[in-house]
Write a protein that holds these residues in place. Sequence first.
Motif, PDB file in Angstrom:
ATOM      1  N   ASN B  39       0.824  -1.200   0.000  1.00 50.39           N
ATOM      2  CA  ASN B  39       0.000   0.000   0.000  1.00 50.39           C
ATOM      3  C   ASN B  39       0.862   1.256   0.000  1.00 50.39           C
ATOM      4  O   ASN B  39       1.914   1.292   0.635  1.00 50.39           O
ATOM      5  CB  ASN B  39      -0.914   0.019   1.223  1.00 50.39           C
ATOM      6  CG  ASN B  39      -2.018  -1.010   1.101  1.00 50.39           C
ATOM      7  OD1 ASN B  39      -2.411  -1.367  -0.012  1.00 50.39           O
ATOM      8  ND2 ASN B  39      -2.493  -1.507   2.221  1.00 50.39           N
ATOM      9  N   LYS B  57      -5.880  10.953  -0.057  1.00 52.52           N
ATOM     10  CA  LYS B  57      -7.230  10.989  -0.639  1.00 52.52           C
ATOM     11  C   LYS B  57      -7.301  11.893  -1.869  1.00 52.52           C
ATOM     12  O   LYS B  57      -8.239  11.803  -2.650  1.00 52.52           O
ATOM     13  CB  LYS B  57      -8.260  11.415   0.416  1.00 52.52           C
ATOM     14  CG  LYS B  57      -8.085  12.812   0.943  1.00 52.52           C
ATOM     15  CD  LYS B  57      -9.158  13.125   1.964  1.00 52.52           C
ATOM     16  CE  LYS B  57      -9.133  14.598   2.352  1.00 52.52           C
ATOM     17  NZ  LYS B  57      -7.868  14.958   3.038  1.00 52.52           N
ATOM     18  N   GLN B  60      -6.331   9.552  -6.500  1.00 56.31           N
ATOM     19  CA  GLN B  60      -7.121   8.336  -6.594  1.00 56.31           C
ATOM     20  C   GLN B  60      -7.019   7.745  -7.978  1.00 56.31           C
ATOM     21  O   GLN B  60      -6.612   8.417  -8.917  1.00 56.31           O
ATOM     22  CB  GLN B  60      -8.599   8.659  -6.298  1.00 56.31           C
ATOM     23  CG  GLN B  60      -8.811   9.367  -4.983  1.00 56.31           C
ATOM     24  CD  GLN B  60      -9.437   8.470  -3.941  1.00 56.31           C
ATOM     25  OE1 GLN B  60     -10.179   7.576  -4.257  1.00 56.31           O
ATOM     26  NE2 GLN B  60      -9.136   8.711  -2.680  1.00 56.31           N
ATOM     27  N   GLY B  61      -7.394   6.480  -8.104  1.00 59.70           N
ATOM     28  CA  GLY B  61      -7.408   5.816  -9.404  1.00 59.70           C
ATOM     29  C   GLY B  61      -6.073   5.207  -9.740  1.00 59.70           C
ATOM     30  O   GLY B  61      -5.302   4.825  -8.865  1.00 59.70           O
ATOM     31  N   THR B  62      -5.802   5.119 -11.035  1.00 63.73           N
ATOM     32  CA  THR B  62      -4.562   4.497 -11.510  1.00 63.73           C
ATOM     33  C   THR B  62      -3.654   5.577 -12.084  1.00 63.73           C
ATOM     34  O   THR B  62      -4.101   6.403 -12.868  1.00 63.73           O
ATOM     35  CB  THR B  62      -4.895   3.457 -12.596  1.00 63.73           C
ATOM     36  OG1 THR B  62      -5.822   2.525 -12.049  1.00 63.73           O
ATOM     37  CG2 THR B  62      -3.654   2.732 -13.048  1.00 63.73           C
ATOM     38  N   SER B 142      -2.205   1.648  -8.422  1.00 65.92           N
ATOM     39  CA  SER B 142      -3.607   1.499  -8.764  1.00 65.92           C
ATOM     40  C   SER B 142      -4.417   1.356  -7.490  1.00 65.92           C
ATOM     41  O   SER B 142      -4.165   0.456  -6.690  1.00 65.92           O
ATOM     42  CB  SER B 142      -3.802   0.265  -9.656  1.00 65.92           C
ATOM     43  OG  SER B 142      -5.154   0.194 -10.040  1.00 65.92           O
ATOM     44  N   ASN B 143      -5.369   2.261  -7.301  1.00 73.84           N
ATOM     45  CA  ASN B 143      -6.237   2.265  -6.110  1.00 73.84           C
ATOM     46  C   ASN B 143      -5.448   2.171  -4.804  1.00 73.84           C
ATOM     47  O   ASN B 143      -5.735   1.343  -3.940  1.00 73.84           O
ATOM     48  CB  ASN B 143      -7.266   1.133  -6.187  1.00 73.84           C
ATOM     49  CG  ASN B 143      -8.182   1.309  -7.368  1.00 73.84           C
ATOM     50  OD1 ASN B 143      -8.570   2.428  -7.688  1.00 73.84           O
ATOM     51  ND2 ASN B 143      -8.505   0.222  -8.042  1.00 73.84           N
ATOM     52  N   GLY B 144      -4.424   2.969  -4.717  1.00 70.63           N
ATOM     53  CA  GLY B 144      -3.656   3.035  -3.477  1.00 70.63           C
ATOM     54  C   GLY B 144      -2.670   1.898  -3.273  1.00 70.63           C
ATOM     55  O   GLY B 144      -2.044   1.805  -2.226  1.00 70.63           O
ATOM     56  N   GLU B 145      -2.521   1.025  -4.275  1.00 74.81           N
ATOM     57  CA  GLU B 145      -1.587  -0.079  -4.148  1.00 74.81           C
ATOM     58  C   GLU B 145      -0.466   0.057  -5.175  1.00 74.81           C
ATOM     59  O   GLU B 145      -0.718   0.245  -6.362  1.00 74.81           O
ATOM     60  CB  GLU B 145      -2.318  -1.414  -4.345  1.00 74.81           C
ATOM     61  CG  GLU B 145      -1.499  -2.576  -3.854  1.00 74.81           C
ATOM     62  CD  GLU B 145      -2.165  -3.921  -4.089  1.00 74.81           C
ATOM     63  OE1 GLU B 145      -3.049  -3.991  -4.953  1.00 74.81           O
ATOM     64  OE2 GLU B 145      -1.770  -4.882  -3.411  1.00 74.81           O
TER      65      GLU B 145
END
Lengths: 124, 174
Positions: B39, B57, B60-62, B142-145
């Motif tokens: 993460n 926050k 966000q997204g990729t 991607s999505n915080g990862e």
Amino acid sequence: MIKKLCLVILLSCNFLFADSLYEFTNLENEKRFYNLIKEIRCPKCTSGSLASSNAPVSEDIKLKIVELIKEGKSDSEIKKYIVNRFGNEVLYDPGFDKGTYFLWIAPISILLLALTTFFFRRKI
Amino acid sequence: MKFILRMFVIILPIALISFFYLYINDDDYYPGADYRNYNLPQFELNELYSQSPISNKDIQGTYLINVWASWCITCRVEHGFLVKLSNKNIPIMGINYKDDRDDAINWINKFGDPYKLIIHDFKGSLALDMGVTGAPETFLVSNGEVLVHYRGEVNTMIWQDVFTPVINKYELFK
């Protein structure tokens, strides 16, 4: 007069610069810090410990280790923190896992193999 | 007995050679690339231009995260390729690493801005938390990862070899 003043300034310089770079609450923590930086490789260097390196990233990691020691983290927790970010390669003493088992087992098994073969041959 | 021993002389080299052959041809290994997923660390820093606070926050997204600095020569080499990527509608977030704010803004004004937004990481705290060893480094998130972490200059070859397989696997940027 000026000579004396210069002398005083010169002599006091030692004390001005005698402050240590890393601050610890006790001697035990300081020892832990100096052991840790010998056991962790500088991620920017080909092969050199954090202790031997003054690359910007090593300085950052050393300050982070000081901070983590202050927070009361154990040695293994600190190593885990650094391995999570910089990979297994930063440890000089890699643990026994699926990536390193061959390195640990191979020398011993080859030696055993050689010895058994040697003694076998004599009996034939 | 002798037969077994003789066979051993043949089998042992074959076993060793095949082991190292497989080891060297391990597809997961690419110099400078790290495919471990983790993460994105929590952070609270300022945006480079507006100096308004920015945290997880807000992104966000990729997207790609590129760590750069005006003092970094390889970043200058890499810059053209990043501009190309941003023209292909691939969002890139910049982390300005241990850089003077004015120098960074001058650099962007001079060479163009491929970044959606730039995080000003003056002390390198976020970069350290992400395992950055220097600039330039690029992350695919991607999505915080974090999916890919590449240490070094990204160019057409690296993009093809390191990033494209992962993008295709997860079907990103579509």
